[in-house]
Write a protein that holds these residues in place. Structure first.
Motif: not given
Length: 145
Positions: A24-25, A52-54, A59-64, A69-71
């Motif tokens: 994710v990173e 990944i976030a679905t 996974n949503k938390d990891a993406v956030t 989000i800003p990108y």
């Protein structure tokens, strides 16, 4: 990057494995360095982050947490990067679904004002449909959105 999309599409275990491996990173770093030469990678990275976030709060938390989000919101501003814009809308839609703090972060990043114009049929009607879903997810149970 395109091979990762195949791994995560309809494969929940692979989504978790990629998150745990730190993918994710790395995907978010691709969004940070977005330019015309990297556009195909950015398009794929946004689609992979959405996948990944679905259906996974972790996974949503990891993406956030990785700062996506800003990108993703920034990609909504680009006029000539339709696939990346469409994928960013989908990723924001997924991140907002059932996640109050993400809804607030997405709103605070300025996404609502960028999603509303997409309600006028874009280059492809899919982006309009996804913008409707994203705005619906953002407004669910949230008086500020």
């Amino acid at each position: 990057v395109a091979a990762l999309f195949t791994l995560v599409t309809n494969h929940i275990d692979n989504r978790v494995a990629l998150r745990e491996a730190g993918a994710v990173e790395s995907l978010v770093r691709l969004l940070e360095d977005a330019d015309d030469a990297r556009l195909p990678a950015v398009e794929n990275a946004t689609a992979i982050l959405a996948s990944i976030a679905t259906n996974s709060e972790a996974n949503k938390d990891a993406v956030t947490r990785a700062g996506a989000i800003p990108y993703l919101v920034h990609l909504l501003k680009g006029a000539d990067v339709y696939p990346a814009k469409r994928n960013a809308v989908v990723a924001l839609m997924v991140l907002a679904h059932g996640h109050v703090s993400n809804r607030n972060l997405i709103r605070e990043s300025g996404a609502i004002g960028l999603l509303v114009p997409l309600l006028r049929c874009g280059p492809e009607e899919v982006i309009t449909e996804k913008a409707i879903w994203a705005l619906g997810n953002l407004s669910q149970g949230n008086d500020y959105n």
